[in-house]
Enzyme design. Sequence first.
Site, PDB file in Angstrom:
ATOM      1  N   GLU A 184       0.819  -1.201   0.000  1.00 30.62           N
ATOM      2  CA  GLU A 184       0.000   0.000   0.000  1.00 30.62           C
ATOM      3  C   GLU A 184       0.861   1.262   0.000  1.00 30.62           C
ATOM      4  O   GLU A 184       0.592   2.219  -0.737  1.00 30.62           O
ATOM      5  CB  GLU A 184      -0.920   0.029   1.231  1.00 30.62           C
ATOM      6  CG  GLU A 184      -1.851  -1.154   1.321  1.00 30.62           C
ATOM      7  CD  GLU A 184      -1.307  -2.277   2.190  1.00 30.62           C
ATOM      8  OE1 GLU A 184      -2.076  -2.819   2.999  1.00 30.62           O
ATOM      9  OE2 GLU A 184      -0.110  -2.608   2.035  1.00 30.62           O
ATOM     10  N   ALA A 232      10.053 -36.971  -8.740  1.00 34.52           N
ATOM     11  CA  ALA A 232      10.163 -37.224 -10.174  1.00 34.52           C
ATOM     12  C   ALA A 232      10.206 -38.733 -10.365  1.00 34.52           C
ATOM     13  O   ALA A 232      11.020 -39.421  -9.741  1.00 34.52           O
ATOM     14  CB  ALA A 232      11.425 -36.578 -10.734  1.00 34.52           C
ATOM     15  N   ARG A 282      12.388 -24.275  -5.367  1.00 33.75           N
ATOM     16  CA  ARG A 282      13.240 -24.149  -4.186  1.00 33.75           C
ATOM     17  C   ARG A 282      13.472 -22.690  -3.817  1.00 33.75           C
ATOM     18  O   ARG A 282      13.482 -22.325  -2.633  1.00 33.75           O
ATOM     19  CB  ARG A 282      14.589 -24.826  -4.438  1.00 33.75           C
ATOM     20  CG  ARG A 282      14.558 -26.345  -4.489  1.00 33.75           C
ATOM     21  CD  ARG A 282      15.925 -26.877  -4.849  1.00 33.75           C
ATOM     22  NE  ARG A 282      15.959 -28.333  -4.947  1.00 33.75           N
ATOM     23  CZ  ARG A 282      16.988 -29.025  -5.380  1.00 33.75           C
ATOM     24  NH1 ARG A 282      18.090 -28.395  -5.793  1.00 33.75           N
ATOM     25  NH2 ARG A 282      16.945 -30.351  -5.434  1.00 33.75           N
ATOM     26  N   ARG A 288      19.531 -23.403  -8.311  1.00 33.43           N
ATOM     27  CA  ARG A 288      20.553 -23.028  -9.288  1.00 33.43           C
ATOM     28  C   ARG A 288      19.832 -22.533 -10.535  1.00 33.43           C
ATOM     29  O   ARG A 288      19.312 -23.315 -11.334  1.00 33.43           O
ATOM     30  CB  ARG A 288      21.471 -24.214  -9.582  1.00 33.43           C
ATOM     31  CG  ARG A 288      22.204 -24.666  -8.332  1.00 33.43           C
ATOM     32  CD  ARG A 288      23.201 -25.769  -8.579  1.00 33.43           C
ATOM     33  NE  ARG A 288      22.597 -27.039  -8.957  1.00 33.43           N
ATOM     34  CZ  ARG A 288      22.034 -27.887  -8.097  1.00 33.43           C
ATOM     35  NH1 ARG A 288      21.960 -27.573  -6.804  1.00 33.43           N
ATOM     36  NH2 ARG A 288      21.525 -29.034  -8.521  1.00 33.43           N
TER      37      ARG A 288
END
Length: 373
Positions: free
Chosen positions: A56, A158, A188, A211
């Site tokens: 604000e 994964a 991350r 990275r």
Amino acid sequence: MQPHPEDLRFMEKALQLAAKGRGRTSPNPMVGAVVVKEGLFVGSGYHAWAGGPHAEVNALRDAGEKSRGATLYVTLEPCNHFGRTPPCTAAILKAGISRVVVGMADPNPRVQGGGAAFLRERGIEVAVGVGSDRCRLLNQPFIKHVTTGLPLVTLKAAMTLDGRIAAASGDSRWISNERSRNFVHRLRSYLDAVLVGIETALQDDPQLTARLSSRNSFRQPIRIILDTRLRLPLSSNLVRTAETVPVWVACAEDAPREAEERLRQAALDIIRLPRRDGRLDLEALLGELGRRDITSLLVEGGSKVLGDFMERRLADDFYFFYAPKILGDPRAVAALSGTPKANISEAQAVHSVSVRRFGSDVMLHGRFRETLY
């Protein structure tokens, strides 16, 4: 009452601005604000970093004298208390704003409703709840932390199409492609901390840093290792980089004191925890992280760690990456390891699942809770 389409349009702009603070404002929320006069944007701002001016104030400074008689759109209820900065309500009054449109009320029990009520008492028109779901979704870590004292927990894995995160040999590099891995590095940088178990730390010797090739500055997450007996070697990448990017090691109360001393001398922070069912008490860990102002935690593995967080109902959402590969080996490591379920009715339900592609990889993102915090 349905909000006016124009109010939603201006709030959308404020939300876009708020997102620019992602990864830099914790433990504060991401907040964006715009000043509108006669249907035109005359000022904009967002909260850029914890301890810096609030959205604000930045928007009002940008608008200057054009703030008089204008409408302020802000994604979160203006604060009415002194913290690191003065209350935003005072700046709004001083600027001469005539109307304030708020995306969501402040969930902090210490200040809930204070800002809107203060402004109304002084003759300013205030509307609260315009685009509230979008505003809440943006700040789930902040909301959970201020209401429960705990961080928002995100699981990441994964895996192959048959749900394996590593071959039977332990080899896992690389299941996902480079585009997927780049997204994880961004993730991350957005969250406060990243966690893995000791087996993952020993097998992969990861850095667990963000990275990125971006020229913009970004923050590194605190790296947390679940290491019951303090087996993390001094030669590991985590230990060797601990002086530049913090590493916290969670161990059992009876872990060797000499191992703790070695790791402390290498600049690691040790957190001793009680055991629960023979494993580290994850509830106690999350409580300690919350006390340390960790509002968001990314759990990256391994299989038992991911399974523990899910089975204990401690995980809030997930990012699961599926690569177009099939191991077809029952000995390969499953993505989540836990107590076998006899019936489909016992399976963990997920909600609000979305799909995104990274080249040939497919990412599923969803929540373990049906409703938002």
